[in-house]
Write a protein that holds these residues in place. Structure first.
Motif, PDB file in Angstrom:
ATOM      1  N   VAL A  15       1.375 -11.328  -2.939  1.00 11.75           N
ATOM      2  CA  VAL A  15       2.334 -11.281  -4.034  1.00 11.75           C
ATOM      3  C   VAL A  15       3.714 -11.471  -3.416  1.00 11.75           C
ATOM      4  N   PRO A  16       4.697 -11.946  -4.169  1.00 10.37           N
ATOM      5  CA  PRO A  16       6.022 -12.204  -3.601  1.00 10.37           C
ATOM      6  C   PRO A  16       6.610 -10.981  -2.891  1.00 10.37           C
ATOM      7  N   ASN A  17       7.163 -11.222  -1.700  1.00  9.55           N
ATOM      8  CA  ASN A  17       7.906 -10.229  -0.914  1.00  9.55           C
ATOM      9  C   ASN A  17       7.034  -9.158  -0.258  1.00  9.55           C
ATOM     10  N   ALA A  18       5.712  -9.218  -0.395  1.00 11.15           N
ATOM     11  CA  ALA A  18       4.869  -8.149   0.139  1.00 11.15           C
ATOM     12  C   ALA A  18       4.986  -8.020   1.658  1.00 11.15           C
ATOM     13  N   SER A  19       5.042  -9.145   2.374  1.00 14.99           N
ATOM     14  CA  SER A  19       5.171  -9.068   3.826  1.00 14.99           C
ATOM     15  C   SER A  19       6.563  -8.597   4.221  1.00 14.99           C
ATOM     16  N   LYS A  20       7.583  -9.012   3.463  1.00 18.16           N
ATOM     17  CA  LYS A  20       8.943  -8.566   3.762  1.00 18.16           C
ATOM     18  C   LYS A  20       9.077  -7.057   3.546  1.00 18.16           C
ATOM     19  N   ILE A  21       8.425  -6.527   2.528  1.00 17.05           N
ATOM     20  CA  ILE A  21       8.452  -5.076   2.286  1.00 17.05           C
ATOM     21  C   ILE A  21       7.889  -4.344   3.496  1.00 17.05           C
ATOM     22  N   ALA A  22       6.741  -4.813   3.997  1.00 21.58           N
ATOM     23  CA  ALA A  22       6.136  -4.179   5.168  1.00 21.58           C
ATOM     24  C   ALA A  22       7.043  -4.299   6.387  1.00 21.58           C
ATOM     25  N   LEU A  23       7.637  -5.479   6.573  1.00 22.73           N
ATOM     26  CA  LEU A  23       8.490  -5.695   7.739  1.00 22.73           C
ATOM     27  C   LEU A  23       9.733  -4.823   7.695  1.00 22.73           C
ATOM     28  N   VAL A  24      10.360  -4.701   6.540  1.00 21.55           N
ATOM     29  CA  VAL A  24      11.555  -3.859   6.432  1.00 21.55           C
ATOM     30  C   VAL A  24      11.208  -2.403   6.759  1.00 21.55           C
ATOM     31  N   HIS A  25      10.100  -1.919   6.249  1.00 22.47           N
ATOM     32  CA  HIS A  25       9.699  -0.545   6.559  1.00 22.47           C
ATOM     33  C   HIS A  25       9.398  -0.384   8.046  1.00 22.47           C
ATOM     34  N   LEU A  26       8.771  -1.385   8.640  1.00 21.34           N
ATOM     35  CA  LEU A  26       8.539  -1.336  10.083  1.00 21.34           C
ATOM     36  C   LEU A  26       9.853  -1.249  10.838  1.00 21.34           C
TER      37      LEU A  26
END
Length: 232
Positions: free
Chosen positions: A162-173
């Motif tokens: 879904v849109p932005n799902a990988s970016k969400i994980a990366l920001v939290h990382l």
């Protein structure tokens, strides 16, 4: 000339890497944990297609992201504030690798083949490879995986359903790595996706020098448990 290595031999000096293709250093060897840890500690990573000999790379320049240089766009910040997701770590490492292995749009194959999956699963079982996962309504929708040594995280691949799902994980990382005072995230090669988040290129020499300072004498934790990091 590219050096062919055997299971018992070491990598050649980084300056021996080719300029075209950029960073190709050696061929052969194996994907044992010992070999992979030697490679990552020296700034080398494997990348090859299924059925090909193992190829080892150390590109120059090197794309990296310093945790304190994270950039979050206004649109991504709005997505993060919705808090309609759950972040998990090391919950479904195998699923994340399989998702990253799925062919991307316009591609017919993948470099994340069974040999690579087995190798990084072995590192995961040793507490050296980790997955950061975005879940929505009980479904894995995005994430990434990589290797952690000392105060360096070596990113390998990410995916989004879904849109932005990988970016969400990366920001939290990245926010967690800031809290843990990590010094560097290795992104390997330049992409617009990573540049938009603040990643930039540095020379191979600088990258190698930073690894020497950030890895030596430091032991990775066996399991990652993220603290509750507020994304403002």
């Amino acid at each position: 000339m590219i050096r062919r290595i055997k299971s018992f031999s070491s990598f050649p000096p980084l300056e021996n890497a080719l300029t075209e293709p950029n960073g190709l250093l050696a061929v052969g060897g194996d994907l044992s944990p010992r070999r992979l840890l030697e490679a990552y500690s020296r700034g080398i990573f494997p990348w090859f297609n299924d059925g090909e000999p193992i190829l080892w790379w150390s590109p120059n320049p090197r794309m990296v992201l310093f945790p304190d240089e994270l950039k979050i766009s206004r649109s991504l910040r709005k997505v993060l504030k919705k808090n309609h997701y759950q972040i998990r770590t090391d919950y479904s490492f195998g699923q994340v690798m399989q998702a990253c292995a799925s062919p991307r749009k316009g591609q017919t194959g993948t470099w994340i083949h069974p040999q690579m999956i087995a190798a990084y699963t072995a590192l995961h079982e040793m507490g050296l490879a980790h997955s950061i996962e975005t879940w929505m309504d009980g479904v894995l929708v995005g994430g990434l995986y990589g290797v952690s040594l000392g105060k360096v995280f070596f990113g390998e691949s990410m995916f989004s359903r879904v849109p932005n799902a990988s970016k969400i994980a990366l920001v939290h990382l990245i926010k967690q790595l800031q809290y843990w005072k990590f010094g560097l995230i290795d992104c390997q090669v330049k992409t617009d996706h990573l540049a938009s988040l603040g990643a930039r290129e540095i020379s191979r020499m600088e990258f190698s020098q930073r690894l020497d300072m950030l890895i030596t004498g430091l032991e990775p934790s066996s399991k990652w448990n993220f603290d509750r990091i507020l994304i403002e």
